[in-house]
Motif scaffolding. Structure first.
Motif, PDB file in Angstrom:
ATOM      1  N   HIS A  36     -92.593 141.548 127.573  1.00 24.52           N
ATOM      2  CA  HIS A  36     -91.235 141.862 127.113  1.00 24.52           C
ATOM      3  C   HIS A  36     -91.212 143.001 126.103  1.00 24.52           C
ATOM      4  O   HIS A  36     -90.134 143.377 125.629  1.00 24.52           O
ATOM      5  N   ALA A  76     -91.821 146.845 124.307  1.00 23.51           N
ATOM      6  CA  ALA A  76     -91.565 148.237 124.669  1.00 23.51           C
ATOM      7  C   ALA A  76     -92.833 148.851 125.244  1.00 23.51           C
ATOM      8  O   ALA A  76     -93.954 148.514 124.849  1.00 23.51           O
ATOM      9  N   ARG A  93     -82.953 146.141 125.409  1.00 28.40           N
ATOM     10  CA  ARG A  93     -84.066 145.542 126.151  1.00 28.40           C
ATOM     11  C   ARG A  93     -84.118 144.039 125.897  1.00 28.40           C
ATOM     12  O   ARG A  93     -84.335 143.250 126.829  1.00 28.40           O
ATOM     13  N   LEU A 141     -83.710 141.053 128.614  1.00 29.20           N
ATOM     14  CA  LEU A 141     -84.950 140.328 128.860  1.00 29.20           C
ATOM     15  C   LEU A 141     -85.018 139.054 128.018  1.00 29.20           C
ATOM     16  O   LEU A 141     -85.891 138.932 127.140  1.00 29.20           O
ATOM     17  N   ARG A 180     -89.370 140.911 134.003  1.00 27.85           N
ATOM     18  CA  ARG A 180     -89.021 142.295 133.674  1.00 27.85           C
ATOM     19  C   ARG A 180     -88.694 143.135 134.908  1.00 27.85           C
ATOM     20  O   ARG A 180     -87.704 143.863 134.936  1.00 27.85           O
ATOM     21  N   ASN A 181     -89.541 143.062 135.927  1.00 30.13           N
ATOM     22  CA  ASN A 181     -89.313 143.899 137.107  1.00 30.13           C
ATOM     23  C   ASN A 181     -88.080 143.475 137.899  1.00 30.13           C
ATOM     24  O   ASN A 181     -87.544 144.263 138.670  1.00 30.13           O
ATOM     25  N   ARG A 224     -84.539 144.765 135.871  1.00 24.30           N
ATOM     26  CA  ARG A 224     -84.460 146.188 135.497  1.00 24.30           C
ATOM     27  C   ARG A 224     -83.012 146.679 135.531  1.00 24.30           C
ATOM     28  O   ARG A 224     -82.578 147.466 134.686  1.00 24.30           O
ATOM     29  N   GLY A 234     -81.201 146.042 132.379  1.00 24.57           N
ATOM     30  CA  GLY A 234     -81.513 147.011 131.326  1.00 24.57           C
ATOM     31  C   GLY A 234     -80.730 148.294 131.493  1.00 24.57           C
ATOM     32  O   GLY A 234     -80.211 148.864 130.509  1.00 24.57           O
ATOM     33  N   ILE A 285     -85.086 156.658 132.343  1.00 19.45           N
ATOM     34  CA  ILE A 285     -85.199 155.297 132.878  1.00 19.45           C
ATOM     35  C   ILE A 285     -86.628 155.022 133.334  1.00 19.45           C
ATOM     36  O   ILE A 285     -87.201 153.958 133.049  1.00 19.45           O
ATOM     37  N   TRP A 303     -88.696 154.563 130.167  1.00 15.70           N
ATOM     38  CA  TRP A 303     -88.278 153.470 129.269  1.00 15.70           C
ATOM     39  C   TRP A 303     -88.417 152.106 129.949  1.00 15.70           C
ATOM     40  O   TRP A 303     -88.833 151.132 129.315  1.00 15.70           O
ATOM     41  N   TRP A 304     -88.094 151.995 131.218  1.00 11.99           N
ATOM     42  CA  TRP A 304     -88.187 150.718 131.938  1.00 11.99           C
ATOM     43  C   TRP A 304     -88.896 150.957 133.280  1.00 11.99           C
ATOM     44  O   TRP A 304     -88.290 150.849 134.344  1.00 11.99           O
ATOM     45  N   ARG A 340     -91.434 150.280 136.491  1.00 18.26           N
ATOM     46  CA  ARG A 340     -91.876 149.094 137.232  1.00 18.26           C
ATOM     47  C   ARG A 340     -93.338 148.849 136.874  1.00 18.26           C
ATOM     48  O   ARG A 340     -94.206 149.640 137.204  1.00 18.26           O
TER      49      ARG A 340
END
Length: 702
Positions: free
Chosen positions: A298, A300, A328, A332, A338-339, A342, A345, A385, A388-389, A391
């Protein structure tokens, strides 16, 4: 003692029957090949029914021919003489004569159960049980057990000193010896335990736990093929060395549909053989590490953007680190993957940017949908993106734990400072340990997987462009069936899971196994006295119980040590008694009269002493010789022995030796193994109990 003439006569009698069996097998092989050829001719009729018949003919004929070829060596290994004068032979494959008379009964068939279950106390109608030893198609020896002497007819001859003990004096060969013909009653009960629920088999060294586990897999496949071959059987061992050791056993029993994996190869794409030191393995195996991994998943992204700056219609929109962290965190929550979230987010970014746009009263601000579409098409926003996020894959997140600062932050309140220090430097994603594989599997669960578009099924006959191989309808049908039954690399719907050396499976590894056995029945094999686990025992029990679920359990205990001579096991037993004086141990049932050799030499003389001992043992036994040493020393010891070049020789660590069996063992520097405290003593106990014939320990003098 039986005279040679009687033995030769009995061998000749059995040879006559074995010759008839192999002659019949040759006929059946020819018939199967003919049926396979005739099956192809069925298509000449030209109608659909003929094509279906052709496929059936070819499939069954080819399978039969394969089985006849695979079971050639040592096909007949036993005979039962029963009350009333009847008798039959037992073997790896059922064979009938030209008039449908039974020539060989398959060892897994109910009729063969008495071959394993009958004892002198409960003969079950068996007068004489005979084990037939062969080399190729030639009978080389016979050993008899007279189970019911009062019922034996006068003309019945009994040869040998007992099938079981004689078989245990033979060399093991390169792979694990096939002990189908030496399984005794307590082992057979575990093998034929109900196919549902959980079968737990415990026993000390040499009691045949691994053999029971593998024969159980073969028995289940035989007794309910649709269920267990359809869903699949997974057999899990502690190391790749162990898996290679047992790899030939199931095929020798006529089964090749089981999947064999070590704990280090259970996750597709990874093959770990390296082990962590005991204290490190205990932390990595603890359930507390799961919360550490969840926090990491979770967090950064390292070196990711810490702010977002966009110029929209002449107005600067800006999100700083705190704003990005809040977005985030909201997207989350605990338990989210997380995946898979997305999109949440990204929506959080849109929410924050839209709020700023409204607050700054940007002239000509369009409706929100158009605002979002405009941003989504901008290359700078899309690049942000991705950074920052992104996969994430499990390997990415596990690598973050190599950063001491991140590790300390993730472990705060979960791991003691000393445990964090232990883990510092213990994560190398390019060379993971066996314990890391379970962490990668856990991260795969925590991260989730984004939805993938369905892939079009590839035509196996497609060459290129619009060009296809010429194929028959039968070949296309077989290809379609194969595609329909092909299992994915990360298959998780096994019908049965076998776990060998289960005493060393950590809580995190039980979670990994549990994901693959959600629909399965289980066979769990192990010996608590051999455990290397130094963590919380209650936590371990909870993890195992969660993996096994509420399925009914059947427990079996093996009490007889068939592997070690009494002289060898006495040394191993004395070692484990130093920390567990009241531990019930198996009874070694044979004696060779050859005591183990214990040497102590100066450190400078250790290489020569090891080489000399290995050479001597290789000359004294016909089968394999294992050189066992501490993990840290294995490369050095292998170098000492590099010039010997005997294929029977194998150098392994004290951990890799678990589950293994050798005719002779040279144990190098046992004090270095013992130095690990109680866990070290248990590991040394395992190493001392690997030999069937000869044991030599070579230690360093103080």
């Amino acid at each position: 003692m039986t005279d040679v003439t009687t033995l030769q006569q009995e061998i000749a009698t059995e040879q006559k029957h074995v010759d008839r069996v192999y002659a019949r097998v040759a006929e059946l092989r020819t018939e199967a090949a003919r049926a396979e050829r005739e099956g192809y001719r069925q298509a000449s009729v030209g109608n659909f029914g003929a094509l279906v018949e052709r496929d059936a003919f070819v499939f069954h004929a080819a399978r039969r021919r394969y089985l006849l070829d695979a079971e050639h060596e040592g096909l007949v290994f036993g005979r039962l003489d029963l009350l009333g004068g009847a008798s039959f032979h037992v073997g790896r494959l059922g064979v009938r004569g030209e008039n449908a008379e039974t020539l060989v009964v398959d060892w897994r068939a109910p009729a063969a159960a008495a071959f394993y279950q009958a004892t002198a106390a409960e003969p079950q109608g068996v007068i004489r049980r005979r084990m037939i030893q062969s080399s190729g198609e030639k009978v080389t020896g016979i050993e008899d057990d007279l189970l019911d002497p009062d019922a034996a007819p006068e003309q019945m001859r009994v040869v040998g000193d007992g099938a079981l003990l004689a078989s245990l004096s033979k060399a093991t060969g390169r792979g694990m010896r096939d002990i189908v013909a030496t399984i005794q009653q307590e082992q057979d009960q575990a093998i034929r335990s109900p196919g549902g629920g959980v079968t737990i088999v415990s026993g000390g060294p040499g009691t045949g736990k691994t053999a029971v586990a593998l024969h159980r897999a073969a028995y289940l496949l035989y007794s309910d093929r649709n269920r267990f071959a359809g869903g699949g059987i997974l057999v899990v061992g502690p190391s790749t060395v162990f898996v290679e050791y047992i790899a030939s056993v199931l095929p020798s029993l006529g089964e090749e549909s089981a999947t064999l994996r070590s704990l280090g190869t259970l996750v597709p794409g990874w093959s770990a053989t390296r082990t962590d030191p005991g204290p490190v393995a205990a932390v990595k195996g603890s359930l507390r590490i799961r919360r550490v991994l969840e926090r990491a998943s979770h967090d950064a992204v390292p070196d990711g953007p810490t702010s977002l700056r966009l110029l929209y219609r002449g107005t600067l929109l800006r999100l700083d680190r705190n704003a990005l962290d809040r977005i985030r965190t909201r997207a989350l929550p605990r338990g989210a993957r997380r995946n898979e979230v997305r999109r949440a987010g990204i929506d959080g970014l849109f929410d924050a940017l839209w709020a700023q746009a409204l607050e700054q009263k940007i002239p000509g601000l369009p409706k929100r949908a158009e605002f979002e579409d405009t941003l989504a098409e901008r290359e700078d926003f899309r690049s942000f993106i991705k950074e920052w996020w992104p996969r994430l894959r499990p390997r990415h997140v596990l690598a973050w734990l190599a950063d001491p600062a991140r590790l300390r932050r993730y472990g705060q309140g979960l791991l003691a400072p000393a445990e964090v220090d232990l883990l510092a430097g213990a994560f190398d994603i390019e060379n993971p340990t066996i314990a890391d594989i379970a962490l990668l599997d856990e991260l795969d669960e925590l991260l989730g997987r984004p939805r993938q578009p369905a892939r079009a099924q590839r035509n196996p006959f497609h060459v290129a462009g619009g060009v296809y191989e010429v194929s028959t309808s039968g070949e296309r049908a077989r290809a379609a069936r194969a595609a329909a039954t092909q299992r994915p690399d990360d298959y998780r719907e096994y019908a049965h899971v076998v776990v060998d050396e289960s005493q060393d499976v950590t809580p995190m590894q039980w979670r990994m196994l549990g994901r693959r056995g959600r629909l399965a029945s289980w066979t769990i094999v192990g010996d608590p006295a051999q455990t290397a686990w130094t963590g919380d025992v209650e936590e371990l029990d909870r993890a195992r119980d969660r993996a096994l679920g509420s399925r009914p359990r059947n427990a079996y205990s093996l009490t007889t040590n068939y592997r070690n001579s009494a002289e060898i096991f006495e040394v191993a037993a004395a070692e484990i008694r130093t920390i567990a004086p009241d531990l019930p141990l198996p009874v070694a049932v044979r004696s060779t009269g050859v005591p183990p050799v214990a040497l102590a030499v100066p450190a400078a003389d250790l290489p020569d002493a090891v080489r000399s001992s290995v050479t001597d043992v290789l000359g004294e036994v016909e089968g394999t010789v294992g050189v066992i040493t501490a993990v840290a020393r294995v490369g050095e010891v292998a170098g000492w022995l590099a010039e010997i070049g005997d294929p029977r020789l194998q150098v392994v660590t004290s951990l890799q030796a678990k589950g293994m069996e050798y005719d002779g063992v040279v144990l190098v520097a046992p004090d270095e193994i013992r130095a690990g405290g109680a866990a070290g003593v248990r590991t040394l106990y395992v190493a001392l109990s690997r030999a069937t014939q000869r044991l030599v320990t070579v230690d360093v003098t103080a």
